[in-house]
Scaffold this active site. Structure first.
Site, short mmCIF file in Angstrom:
data_model
loop_
_atom_site.label_atom_id
_atom_site.label_comp_id
_atom_site.label_asym_id
_atom_site.label_seq_id
_atom_site.Cartn_x
_atom_site.Cartn_y
_atom_site.Cartn_z
NE ARG A 71 -115.11 21.93 -6.28
CZ ARG A 71 -116.39 21.76 -5.87
NH1 ARG A 71 -116.66 21.38 -4.65
NH2 ARG A 71 -117.38 21.97 -6.71
CG ASP A 123 -102.34 14.30 14.88
OD1 ASP A 123 -101.68 13.42 14.29
OD2 ASP A 123 -102.20 15.52 14.66
CE1 TYR A 182 -97.06 20.85 12.68
CE2 TYR A 182 -99.21 21.80 12.17
CZ TYR A 182 -97.87 21.62 11.87
OH TYR A 182 -97.36 22.19 10.74
CE LYS A 207 -95.54 17.05 9.16
NZ LYS A 207 -96.36 17.38 10.31
C1 LIG Z 1 -97.44 18.29 10.62
C2 LIG Z 1 -98.49 17.91 11.57
C3 LIG Z 1 -99.83 18.32 11.40
C4 LIG Z 1 -100.24 19.22 10.25
O1 LIG Z 1 -100.07 18.57 9.02
P1 LIG Z 1 -99.84 19.31 7.60
O2 LIG Z 1 -99.79 18.19 6.63
O3 LIG Z 1 -98.57 20.11 7.70
O4 LIG Z 1 -101.02 20.21 7.40
C5 LIG Z 1 -100.77 17.87 12.29
N1 LIG Z 1 -100.43 17.08 13.34
C6 LIG Z 1 -99.16 16.68 13.54
C7 LIG Z 1 -98.85 15.81 14.71
C8 LIG Z 1 -98.15 17.08 12.68
O5 LIG Z 1 -96.89 16.70 12.90
#
Ligand SMILES: *Cc1c(COP(=O)(O)O)cnc(C)c1O
Length: 390
Positions: free
Chosen positions: A59, A183, A111, A208
């Site tokens: 953890r 991001d 997002y 992704k």
């Molecule tokens: C999907 C996504 C997130 C969130 O990610 P998860 O793995 O679903 O928690 C954050 N930022 C972007 C640009 C995303 O496409």
């Protein structure tokens, strides 16, 4: 077998962080263990008190599968260190708890989960947060002067593919002593290196492109160790580390990241060009097209334009829905970055929770379809789109 970061990205993807074992495994085995034994209390205290890096308790993230993954993740973004998480939102929430308590500014579209967390949930804890659209950037300096300490953005944005100048924003944000966080999920490290452009931290939904096969949920945060240390404590006690099995699966996927994303980006450009000349398509938003407002900036700051594009159907929302429903190769699903192509209509999924007025304010029309280009042949994808467009 860890590779120095001066190797090219493709080489780092394959070799960085990999640990062999007594049997000669060419990559890190999966350690499903929750705890690790020591030969003596003195050796245990060396790890507990941070004198020696080592495994201790899963953890905490102190597990060889997770530590090996983190070394690879850091190498991808040219970062000193990285933390792996159970999801992209886990990475964002731990980041905001550690560094956002004096105030967060989110720039541009982001997002949906990010907008909900920053706009609605963190204020419940008394954290001052602000959402600025691209045309409201003149307010940024005042918000920084008033004490905001963390500026967060995506570039290119979802779904309008707006491009922000990372280097210019880093300079402005640093002049006020604040942190810039990018991001980098949409571009991936293959197409954009925010830390080299001046950002302090990079966050990813590894669900992704990094995972790339729509079969794992994970997140990542990369940057200087001193900035990651406080986040580590939040991750530990919120219990947000990935399972060792997921960490190993993500490391497996990262070995092919460069070939996947280069091919997806090349195919997206071919699809974007084909859509731009189609009579039933009113507009194509893709930073690789000279017609896109962000093209010049993207050409400077990105090394490829990515696998995401948005087309606006000539017609209304119902016309776009009909096109989405007729597509066969593109699966109708939210998410992105996998080997299979996906289509989403933002007004029915990612931006469904917004009022039509708020969507319009964000430049998102009901006739938009967002395409995530996979690894199918680009000509097959274009044929599918031609049939669906009629
Ligand atoms: C999907 C996504 C997130 C969130 O990610 P998860 O793995 O679903 O928690 C954050 N930022 C972007 C640009 C995303 O496409």
């Amino acid at each position: 077998m860890s590779a120095p970061t001066q190797n090219s990205l493709a080489t780092r993807c394959v070799h960085a962080g990999e640990r062999t074992d007594p049997h000669g495994s060419p990559h890190t085995p999966i350690y499903t263990t929750t705890t690790f034994a020591f030969p003596s209390t003195a050796a245990l205290l060396d790890v507990v008190e941070g004198r020696v890096a080592g495994s201790l308790y899963t953890r905490y993230g102190l597990n060889p599968s997770i530590l090996a993954l983190e070394e690879k993740l850091a190498a991808l973004e040219g970062a000193e260190a990285a933390l792996a998480f159970s999801s992209g939102m886990a990475a964002e929430s731990a980041l905001f708890f550690a560094h956002g308590r004096d105030g967060i500014v989110c720039i541009g579209d982001a997002y949906g989960g990010t907008l909900e967390l920053i706009g609605q949930q963190l204020p419940l804890l008394g954290m001052p947060t602000h959402l600025l659209l691209g045309h409201e950037l003149e307010q940024l300096d005042r918000l920084l002067a008033e004490g905001a300490r963390l500026v967060f953005l995506e570039t290119p944005t979802n779904p309008a593919l707006e491009v922000f100048d990372i280097a210019a924003l880093a300079e402005q944000v640093h002049a006020r002593g604040a942190l810039l966080v990018v991001d980098n999920t949409f571009a991936s490290p293959v197409n954009q290196q925010p830390l080299a452009l001046g950002a302090d931290l990079v966050v990813h939904s590894a669900t992704k492109y990094l995972g790339g096969h729509s079969d794992l949920t994970a997140g990542a945060l990369m940057g200087a160790r001193a900035l990651l240390d406080p986040v580590w404590n939040w991750r530990k006690n919120l219990g947000q580390m990935p399972a060792p099995e997921t960490a190993a699966l993500l490391a497996r996927s990262l070995r092919s990241l460069v070939v996947r994303v280069r091919q997806q980006s090349a195919s997206a450009l071919v699809v974007a060009r084909a859509m731009e000349v189609h009579p039933r398509v009113a507009r194509v938003l893709y930073p690789g097209l000279p017609s896109c407002p962000g093209h010049a900036l993207a050409t400077r700051q990105m090394s490829g334009f990515g696998g995401m594009l948005t087309i606006e159907i000539a017609g209304d929302g119902a016309a776009a829905t009909a096109v989405a429903d007729r597509l066969e190769l593109f699966a109708l699903a939210p998410s992105l970055g996998g080997v299979e192509s996906l289509v989403t209509q933002p007004c029915t999924t990612t931006h469904h929770g917004l009022t039509p007025e708020e969507r319009a304010r964000r430049g998102i029309s009901d006739a938009m379809l967002r395409l995530s280009i996979g690894l199918e042949d680009a000509e097959d994808l274009i044929a599918d789109l031609h049939l669906a467009l009629g």
